[in-house]
Design an enzyme around this catalytic site. Structure first.
Site, PDB file in Angstrom:
ATOM      1  N   TYR A   1      87.681  10.948  12.501  1.00 34.11           N
ATOM      2  CA  TYR A   1      88.099  12.287  12.266  1.00 34.11           C
ATOM      3  C   TYR A   1      87.055  13.454  11.949  1.00 34.11           C
ATOM      4  CZ  TYR A   1      90.293  16.409  10.353  1.00 34.11           C
ATOM      5  OH  TYR A   1      90.633  17.648  10.195  1.00 34.11           O
TER       6      TYR A   1
ATOM      7  N   VAL B   1      87.202 -17.547  55.441  1.00 29.58           N
ATOM      8  CA  VAL B   1      87.637 -18.890  55.243  1.00 29.58           C
ATOM      9  C   VAL B   1      88.806 -18.999  56.032  1.00 29.58           C
ATOM     10  CG1 VAL B   1      87.991 -20.933  53.584  1.00 29.58           C
ATOM     11  CG2 VAL B   1      86.086 -19.319  53.392  1.00 29.58           C
TER      12      VAL B   1
ATOM     13  N   CYS C   1      87.692   0.821  42.861  1.00 29.86           N
ATOM     14  CA  CYS C   1      88.291   1.901  41.933  1.00 29.86           C
ATOM     15  C   CYS C   1      87.654   3.346  42.346  1.00 29.86           C
ATOM     16  CB  CYS C   1      88.170   1.692  40.684  1.00 29.86           C
ATOM     17  SG  CYS C   1      89.072   0.030  40.142  1.00 29.86           S
TER      18      CYS C   1
ATOM     19  N   SER D   1      80.888  -6.565  46.382  1.00 27.28           N
ATOM     20  CA  SER D   1      80.612  -5.716  45.138  1.00 27.28           C
ATOM     21  C   SER D   1      80.757  -4.465  45.077  1.00 27.28           C
ATOM     22  CB  SER D   1      79.405  -6.211  44.667  1.00 27.28           C
ATOM     23  OG  SER D   1      79.286  -5.971  43.042  1.00 27.28           O
TER      24      SER D   1
ATOM     25  N   ARG E   1      73.289 -17.128  35.843  1.00 31.45           N
ATOM     26  CA  ARG E   1      72.645 -17.101  34.620  1.00 31.45           C
ATOM     27  C   ARG E   1      72.940 -18.491  33.887  1.00 31.45           C
ATOM     28  NH1 ARG E   1      74.993 -11.662  35.037  1.00 31.45           N
ATOM     29  NH2 ARG E   1      76.765 -12.172  33.496  1.00 31.45           N
TER      30      ARG E   1
ATOM     31  N   ALA F   1      85.036  -7.829  42.796  1.00 28.24           N
ATOM     32  CA  ALA F   1      84.971  -7.975  41.408  1.00 28.24           C
ATOM     33  C   ALA F   1      84.973  -9.269  40.777  1.00 28.24           C
ATOM     34  CB  ALA F   1      86.274  -7.184  40.966  1.00 28.24           C
TER      35      ALA F   1
ATOM     36  N   GLU G   1      82.356 -13.859  52.172  1.00 25.89           N
ATOM     37  CA  GLU G   1      83.345 -12.619  51.913  1.00 25.89           C
ATOM     38  C   GLU G   1      83.643 -12.270  53.659  1.00 25.89           C
ATOM     39  OE1 GLU G   1      84.784 -10.416  49.952  1.00 25.89           O
ATOM     40  OE2 GLU G   1      85.327  -9.309  51.801  1.00 25.89           O
TER      41      GLU G   1
END
Lengths: 550, 550
Positions: free
Chosen positions: B418, B80, B42, B38, B21, B10, B32
């Site tokens: 409502y 690592v 959950c 990724s 980006r 995450a 990893e």
């Protein structure tokens, strides 16, 4: 102390019961013109449709129950016909006997509500409206034999009425003067609701008006004749302020009673609450009508506090509203884009089409969400959403964020409850915050669906960064397809000049825009992607909409 | 610029993609240890239960897809093993080959997450945990043949695991050291979840611990032996901070990496995010662990902004969380009563049991909501809810109100969407505001469920203001029944002295208390009414709970 309350539904009855809790010794008289007090006005359409099966479910309280519990003197079928603010008296007429009498007060609360507008058409006497229990009785009776219906007005109540007539198997036509259903929403957000209605077999006549009502038809402005065993008028409501006006109370620009932030009218000892008053708008502070049951309830409680001397004041109104339309839900808070445009107020618009919960968990459905942001202050000016599950939650969260003064870009920080059946690790509301932050910091510029044609006309190259399969299934005319994953390698294929990027909902377009920008290109992203464009662009050709955007 | 990110789920992957980006030219390496990046952590319990039918649904990205889209150098099965903050290098081990290599960095992000705690019991090697895809593969395989299971720990993950094992038809026992399920919730809010679990045939062993695990059983601290073809350890997680600790980074009081509000560790150019860091608590500002996926995602994006030099900072954590348990939902934000008590912090508690939508519209179901309020400042300190539909919405609204600094009593002003199928004219959140306002202004005093015995002991007269039918169906021992509608006439029947009033959920009790107070009586209302008391009072006899309230 004697308190007289005129009107015994949402605002009036909230005032009366709260007053009793605050002032056990007060004399509290409630004068209600209709047959019933404290009924479930928002449930009326669903009783017509049979969703609420029992009429008694609508009747939350009776004069007897209110007398027993709160020692209220509730008089139904008593209409107040005059108000003398000098002598502090009202003149009431007992409708059954015609007897008139004078009732003195120390404090007076006007909660007279709003009446459905019925235009003076030939045959208008056959039109039914839906404001109270007597109305619903007439409607249920008329619907029992009807095979066809015309609902005039596609606002919230018109749409609810239509859904419930269709539930009864009645072939229904909706006639709406405007170019869209649900006028408080923006046109592209309302379009899915219109589609849903058409999918359910409802005939939508937009940009049309009634010219006459006959025995079992109506005639529209274009001369067409539509079958109508039943005609329902739902073009709007008008504050029932005649009594106040006749008594010399100050009336606002929209015809509602003017009150200050302690709900005091211009006359001493006279207060007003609910649909009959003009409220102060939360965005611009202007005087506005917000005929909503929850607002009336809130003001009813508040005016009791004011009368009891508590240091309270009425907050400005955002006008949060919601409507269910078959399997769709549409909701909003604050201002729409069209309202901002009409007021000449600068804004940023954000469209997104997130899933209601994590895509990997079964049953996720997409919704469309729009956020309107003040470009100077980053304040949330309004929000709209349309979709299925979870629309109500996101609008409530956005309404709360707006009330709490949370800036649009900080929506990304909100810690919302996440498990995969309830939301996403990046909730739709967080996503709005991320997009708002990108706009605020200038990381990504966007173009709106209605600005696309101009952008192309000025020489922008249109690049669809979706997959070849998505491109093949339909794209924007003139676009070339370079999938996002190939864009880094193929960016040089795009001729020199500005680039307008799009994907399905805006997220890949955001990555593509960042990539191209960093490669030195003048790139912007189509806000809301192909999906917003596809929903909205056809509407641009509508004669009634086009002027809004040109 | 070269950025190395340790951990590709995450937080790490949010950091990597956002960095791309922002910095197209940067070298971004993600190391990893596991087989996958990724993935939908959950969703893991729901894949075990078959709710998510396909394993590939869990795998949101692959190293290949991330390379194509974001030009990330993602290396799975690279662990690592050392970090040299002086030389700015990490030592990675390729798990398949055993090869070790040094990777230099300009900026380093630690997103190493948290590991499931497995106590050193005899037989512990048979215990399974659920943190990653390899774990879930082991669990699915073991569950295929299992007829019985023991889940150790009744926290959020333990409860989700239990539900999904039961879905597979596995007879499941939950062993929880504490006196309640869902320890972050208060005991009376968690009790309905325990009931729901028992109703589904789950055996709950509260106040119990495992002493050993054998071939197909486990032994509990009381000596009893429970069948367990499968044993799942879900007693909690521990930050995977060993690497950071070995490198000399500052570690916080809870064992997580210490970071400042720009996610900087104590070493220059080293950042940390997600489950491995200690976050600043929103209520008290203290250092705390909040191992939640959405928080990790948010920090991942934020650390990218920090590295890119943007002026951002990490807001404090409320710890909003939610769990589905069969047909129930339980959710919370901020602090619980027990946490406030433990910290010696003053608070007001409010319990209410509203319907999720208008009672006159079919399908309305009750939920229980609790609000904790700072008595000095009126600030919202925390909220909890348990029920069906609409629990997620109310907690999200309350979390947003808390984030926006909306005082508890101003919850009454929130304009929530409502219509009768979505809420009530007075939404549950508004009702909390009304109650908070009554408490704040002193209009009504309340007594908590655990204070009732003391109040009676000091001579308070207990009056049940519900109907005779409700009274006959069960009441609090010692109460006399005077229905609210008769209380005005019969108040003199109550002997002199203090009066403790109650009804079903607190609302009629509120009116009764106001009435008696105005009649000159010393009256208080039982907060949350009979319903809170009935849920909570039996728990008071539990040896593990009693000390909390005495």
């Amino acid at each position: 102390m004697k308190i007289v309350i005129i009107g015994g539904v949402a605002g009036g009855m909230s005032a009366a019961t709260r007053l009793r809790r605050l002032r056990e010794s007060a004399d509290i008289v409630v004068l209600e013109r209709g047959d019933h007090v404290s009924f479930a006005n928002c449930g009326l359409p669903y009783y017509v449709g049979g969703v609420i099966p029992k009429r008694e479910s609508l009747l939350l309280q009776t004069p007897e129950s209110l007398a027993a519990r709160f020692r209220l003197d509730v008089r139904v079928r008593h209409e107040v016909v005059a108000l003398d603010t000098e002598r502090r008296t009202v003149t009431a007429r007992e409708l059954d006997s015609g007897r008139e009498y004078t009732e003195p007060y120390d404090e007076l609360v006007l909660s007279t509500g709003a009446a459905a507008v019925v235009p003076p058409l030939p045959g208008a006497e056959r039109a039914l409206v839906l404001r109270d229990v007597a109305d619903v009785d007439r409607l249920v009776e008329a619907a029992a034999d009807a095979r066809s219906a015309v609902v005039v007005g596609a606002g919230f109540i018109g749409v609810e009425m239509t859904e419930n007539l269709v539930r009864k198997g009645i072939s229904t036509t909706v006639v709406e003067r405007g170019a869209q259903v649900l006028a408080p929403l923006d046109v592209e957000m309302a379009a899915p609701v219109a589609d849903e209605m058409r999918d359910r077999g409802i005939r939508l006549e937009l940009g049309a008006e009634l010219t006459r009502i006959d025995g079992d038809t109506v005639t529209l402005s274009d001369g067409s004749v539509v079958p109508a065993d039943l005609v329902v008028m739902a073009i709007g409501v008008r504050p029932e302020s005649a009594l106040a006006r006749a008594a010399g109370l100050a009336i606002g620009p929209s015809g509602g009673i003017l009150v200050d932030d302690r709900l005091r009218t211009s006359a001493p000892h006279v207060y007003a609450v609910g649909d009959v008053v003009e409220k102060k708008d939360a965005v611009a502070g202007e005087s506005t009508l917000v005929p909503l049951a929850n607002a009336a309830n809130r003001q009813g409680r508040l005016v009791a506090d004011v009368i009891a001397g508590l240091p309270v004041s009425d907050p400005p109104a955002q006008g949060t509203a919601i409507v269910g339309v078959f399997d769709l839900t549409a909701a909003m808070t604050g201002w729409s884009e069209k309202r901002l445009r009409a007021a000449g107020r600068p804004f940023r618009a954000i469209h997104t089409h997130p899933l209601d919960h994590a895509g990997y968990y079964p049953g996720a459905v997409a919704m469309s969400v729009k956020l309107l942001v003040d470009p100077e202050t980053d304040a949330i000016l309004g929000a709209q959403a349309v979709g299925g599950e979870g629309v109500d939650k996101r609008i409530d969260v956005l309404a709360t964020a707006m009330a709490g003064g949370i800036p649009a870009s900080r929506l990304m920080d909100l810690e919302l409850a996440y498990a995969p059946q309830f939301g996403s690790a990046k909730d739709p509301v967080n996503m709005l915050g991320y997009i708002a932050d990108n706009l605020r910091t200038g990381a990504v510029g966007t173009v709106q669906w209605h600005e696309l044609a101009d952008a192309i006309a000025t020489g922008a190259h249109l690049v669809d960064v979706r997959s070849p399969e998505e491109f093949a299934a339909g794209s924007i005319p003139g676009a070339r397809n370079i999938p996002l994953d190939e864009l880094r390698a193929r960016a040089s294929e795009i001729p020199a000049g500005p680039v307008l990027v799009f994907c399905q909902v805006g997220q890949r377009g955001n990555s593509a825009t960042r990539l191209l920008t960093q490669l030195g290109r003048d790139a912007v992203n189509l806000d809301g992607g192909y999906q917003t464009w596809r929903t909205a662009a056809p509407i641009l050709t509508t004669r009634l909409i086009k002027p809004l955007f040109t």
